[in-house]
Design a protein around this motif. Sequence first.
Motif, PDB file in Angstrom:
ATOM      1  N   ASP A 194      24.101 -30.526 -28.298  1.00  0.00           N
ATOM      2  CA  ASP A 194      22.700 -30.926 -28.359  1.00  0.00           C
ATOM      3  C   ASP A 194      21.778 -29.714 -28.348  1.00  0.00           C
ATOM      4  O   ASP A 194      20.771 -29.666 -29.067  1.00  0.00           O
ATOM      5  CB  ASP A 194      22.356 -31.844 -27.180  1.00  0.00           C
ATOM      6  CG  ASP A 194      23.219 -33.092 -27.136  1.00  0.00           C
ATOM      7  OD1 ASP A 194      23.698 -33.516 -28.201  1.00  0.00           O
ATOM      8  OD2 ASP A 194      23.422 -33.632 -26.044  1.00  0.00           O
ATOM      9  N   VAL A 195      22.112 -28.723 -27.527  1.00  0.00           N
ATOM     10  CA  VAL A 195      21.291 -27.511 -27.437  1.00  0.00           C
ATOM     11  C   VAL A 195      21.249 -26.799 -28.782  1.00  0.00           C
ATOM     12  O   VAL A 195      20.185 -26.406 -29.269  1.00  0.00           O
ATOM     13  CB  VAL A 195      21.825 -26.562 -26.346  1.00  0.00           C
ATOM     14  CG1 VAL A 195      21.056 -25.243 -26.365  1.00  0.00           C
ATOM     15  CG2 VAL A 195      21.724 -27.208 -24.978  1.00  0.00           C
ATOM     16  N   HIS A 196      22.403 -26.659 -29.412  1.00  0.00           N
ATOM     17  CA  HIS A 196      22.453 -25.926 -30.671  1.00  0.00           C
ATOM     18  C   HIS A 196      21.870 -26.730 -31.830  1.00  0.00           C
ATOM     19  O   HIS A 196      21.312 -26.140 -32.764  1.00  0.00           O
ATOM     20  CB  HIS A 196      23.880 -25.483 -30.961  1.00  0.00           C
ATOM     21  CG  HIS A 196      24.297 -24.302 -30.133  1.00  0.00           C
ATOM     22  ND1 HIS A 196      23.887 -23.025 -30.416  1.00  0.00           N
ATOM     23  CD2 HIS A 196      25.040 -24.212 -29.004  1.00  0.00           C
ATOM     24  CE1 HIS A 196      24.385 -22.187 -29.517  1.00  0.00           C
ATOM     25  NE2 HIS A 196      25.082 -22.889 -28.650  1.00  0.00           N
ATOM     26  N   VAL A 197      21.987 -28.039 -31.801  1.00  0.00           N
ATOM     27  CA  VAL A 197      21.321 -28.851 -32.817  1.00  0.00           C
ATOM     28  C   VAL A 197      19.807 -28.696 -32.696  1.00  0.00           C
ATOM     29  O   VAL A 197      19.084 -28.584 -33.697  1.00  0.00           O
ATOM     30  CB  VAL A 197      21.727 -30.336 -32.705  1.00  0.00           C
ATOM     31  CG1 VAL A 197      20.787 -31.225 -33.536  1.00  0.00           C
ATOM     32  CG2 VAL A 197      23.163 -30.536 -33.175  1.00  0.00           C
ATOM     33  N   ARG A 198      19.309 -28.671 -31.469  1.00  0.00           N
ATOM     34  CA  ARG A 198      17.875 -28.470 -31.258  1.00  0.00           C
ATOM     35  C   ARG A 198      17.425 -27.123 -31.815  1.00  0.00           C
ATOM     36  O   ARG A 198      16.406 -27.023 -32.499  1.00  0.00           O
ATOM     37  CB  ARG A 198      17.552 -28.572 -29.767  1.00  0.00           C
ATOM     38  CG  ARG A 198      16.062 -28.479 -29.450  1.00  0.00           C
ATOM     39  CD  ARG A 198      15.750 -28.989 -28.056  1.00  0.00           C
ATOM     40  NE  ARG A 198      16.386 -28.211 -27.009  1.00  0.00           N
ATOM     41  CZ  ARG A 198      17.347 -28.660 -26.201  1.00  0.00           C
ATOM     42  NH1 ARG A 198      17.802 -29.909 -26.330  1.00  0.00           N
ATOM     43  NH2 ARG A 198      17.854 -27.891 -25.256  1.00  0.00           N
ATOM     44  N   ASN A 199      18.197 -26.077 -31.547  1.00  0.00           N
ATOM     45  CA  ASN A 199      17.867 -24.752 -32.092  1.00  0.00           C
ATOM     46  C   ASN A 199      17.941 -24.743 -33.617  1.00  0.00           C
ATOM     47  O   ASN A 199      17.101 -24.148 -34.291  1.00  0.00           O
ATOM     48  CB  ASN A 199      18.822 -23.707 -31.534  1.00  0.00           C
ATOM     49  CG  ASN A 199      18.601 -23.443 -30.056  1.00  0.00           C
ATOM     50  OD1 ASN A 199      17.548 -23.749 -29.515  1.00  0.00           O
ATOM     51  ND2 ASN A 199      19.601 -22.880 -29.403  1.00  0.00           N
ATOM     52  N   LEU A 200      18.973 -25.389 -34.154  1.00  0.00           N
ATOM     53  CA  LEU A 200      19.156 -25.440 -35.603  1.00  0.00           C
ATOM     54  C   LEU A 200      17.973 -26.126 -36.275  1.00  0.00           C
ATOM     55  O   LEU A 200      17.431 -25.634 -37.282  1.00  0.00           O
ATOM     56  CB  LEU A 200      20.459 -26.166 -35.931  1.00  0.00           C
ATOM     57  CG  LEU A 200      20.792 -26.362 -37.415  1.00  0.00           C
ATOM     58  CD1 LEU A 200      20.936 -25.021 -38.114  1.00  0.00           C
ATOM     59  CD2 LEU A 200      22.077 -27.177 -37.555  1.00  0.00           C
ATOM     60  N   ARG A 201      17.561 -27.249 -35.723  1.00  0.00           N
ATOM     61  CA  ARG A 201      16.407 -27.951 -36.289  1.00  0.00           C
ATOM     62  C   ARG A 201      15.153 -27.077 -36.279  1.00  0.00           C
ATOM     63  O   ARG A 201      14.371 -27.065 -37.233  1.00  0.00           O
ATOM     64  CB  ARG A 201      16.144 -29.242 -35.503  1.00  0.00           C
ATOM     65  CG  ARG A 201      17.084 -30.390 -35.846  1.00  0.00           C
ATOM     66  CD  ARG A 201      16.864 -31.539 -34.904  1.00  0.00           C
ATOM     67  NE  ARG A 201      17.569 -32.744 -35.335  1.00  0.00           N
ATOM     68  CZ  ARG A 201      17.897 -33.747 -34.522  1.00  0.00           C
ATOM     69  NH1 ARG A 201      17.585 -33.672 -33.217  1.00  0.00           N
ATOM     70  NH2 ARG A 201      18.522 -34.794 -34.983  1.00  0.00           N
ATOM     71  N   LYS A 202      14.962 -26.337 -35.195  1.00  0.00           N
ATOM     72  CA  LYS A 202      13.778 -25.481 -35.093  1.00  0.00           C
ATOM     73  C   LYS A 202      13.791 -24.435 -36.203  1.00  0.00           C
ATOM     74  O   LYS A 202      12.770 -24.200 -36.852  1.00  0.00           O
ATOM     75  CB  LYS A 202      13.741 -24.812 -33.720  1.00  0.00           C
ATOM     76  CG  LYS A 202      12.528 -23.922 -33.509  1.00  0.00           C
ATOM     77  CD  LYS A 202      12.386 -23.524 -32.054  1.00  0.00           C
ATOM     78  CE  LYS A 202      13.559 -22.688 -31.579  1.00  0.00           C
ATOM     79  NZ  LYS A 202      13.384 -22.194 -30.192  1.00  0.00           N
ATOM     80  N   HIS A 203      14.943 -23.819 -36.435  1.00  0.00           N
ATOM     81  CA  HIS A 203      15.034 -22.800 -37.486  1.00  0.00           C
ATOM     82  C   HIS A 203      14.830 -23.398 -38.877  1.00  0.00           C
ATOM     83  O   HIS A 203      14.257 -22.747 -39.758  1.00  0.00           O
ATOM     84  CB  HIS A 203      16.390 -22.108 -37.430  1.00  0.00           C
ATOM     85  CG  HIS A 203      16.579 -21.235 -36.234  1.00  0.00           C
ATOM     86  ND1 HIS A 203      15.670 -20.280 -35.841  1.00  0.00           N
ATOM     87  CD2 HIS A 203      17.593 -21.161 -35.332  1.00  0.00           C
ATOM     88  CE1 HIS A 203      16.097 -19.662 -34.766  1.00  0.00           C
ATOM     89  NE2 HIS A 203      17.260 -20.177 -34.420  1.00  0.00           N
ATOM     90  N   LEU A 204      15.310 -24.616 -39.063  1.00  0.00           N
ATOM     91  CA  LEU A 204      15.200 -25.258 -40.377  1.00  0.00           C
ATOM     92  C   LEU A 204      13.833 -25.886 -40.613  1.00  0.00           C
ATOM     93  O   LEU A 204      13.536 -26.322 -41.722  1.00  0.00           O
ATOM     94  CB  LEU A 204      16.273 -26.346 -40.519  1.00  0.00           C
ATOM     95  CG  LEU A 204      17.741 -25.891 -40.484  1.00  0.00           C
ATOM     96  CD1 LEU A 204      18.662 -27.104 -40.534  1.00  0.00           C
ATOM     97  CD2 LEU A 204      18.046 -24.938 -41.638  1.00  0.00           C
ATOM     98  N   GLY A 205      12.997 -25.949 -39.556  1.00  0.00           N
ATOM     99  CA  GLY A 205      11.705 -26.624 -39.678  1.00  0.00           C
ATOM    100  C   GLY A 205      11.865 -28.127 -39.743  1.00  0.00           C
ATOM    101  O   GLY A 205      11.048 -28.820 -40.355  1.00  0.00           O
ATOM    102  N   ASP A 206      12.899 -28.638 -39.100  1.00  0.00           N
ATOM    103  CA  ASP A 206      13.221 -30.066 -39.122  1.00  0.00           C
ATOM    104  C   ASP A 206      12.658 -30.725 -37.866  1.00  0.00           C
ATOM    105  O   ASP A 206      12.975 -30.305 -36.746  1.00  0.00           O
ATOM    106  CB  ASP A 206      14.742 -30.246 -39.183  1.00  0.00           C
ATOM    107  CG  ASP A 206      15.166 -31.587 -39.724  1.00  0.00           C
ATOM    108  OD1 ASP A 206      14.376 -32.209 -40.454  1.00  0.00           O
ATOM    109  OD2 ASP A 206      16.299 -32.009 -39.430  1.00  0.00           O
TER     110      ASP A 206
END
Length: 229
Positions: A194-206
């Motif tokens: 969950d932590v890394h999905v949250r970070n991934l979304r932030k980088h992708l602008g999602d």
Amino acid sequence: MARRILVVDDEAGIRRVLRGYLEADGLEVTEAASGEAAVAQVRAGSPDLVLLDVMLPDVDGIEVLRRIRTFSDVYVVLVTARAEETDKLVGLAVGADDYVTKPFSPREVAARVKAVLRRGRTPGAQSDRIVLDGLTVDLAGREVDVGGRRVALSALEFDLLASLAGSPGRVFSRRQLLERVWGYDFYGDERVVDVHVRNLRKHLGDDAAAPRIVGTVRGVGYKCLLEPR
């Protein structure tokens, strides 16, 4: 060629024990006794993985990790004596790939290091590029473009995105993502996903409230929402 591990701890005895176990597994080990030395060695030596103690005498390990992430996506495993879950999640949010808590078994640490190092190209990829609607993942070059914009991701975030984007529409449980991205020997909490999905979304602008790229399937896991181009 042996994979290179940088062990960062201010206690010489701990460094010596970890070196022994890691070298027994065929890994090449260097050491650093402070945060400043660790940052300098990562800049100069480009290790494959950093085993980083959080409690260092000069610079906190979390700050060391923040500095490293400004110029390197090297794998980082945090070693912490702190029991609070928030400390672990902060480290993961900053860009750690895994963590172990003191007191630890050196054998467990070595197993985690090997599991992280096994992460490579996403299993099941059929070509060197994944092209979806508005997203391109270059597996060979390990580059990501979203809407024509190059996005910088950590090594783990890239592997996570490649796993999801490689099978658009398929729902992956947290455990499945742990096995594909973190490795079968991962011992940690599934919430690391969950932590890394949250970070991934932030980088992708999602937007997590209305995601376009990575969707949440409540009670199960995550899936890529984009359609193949």
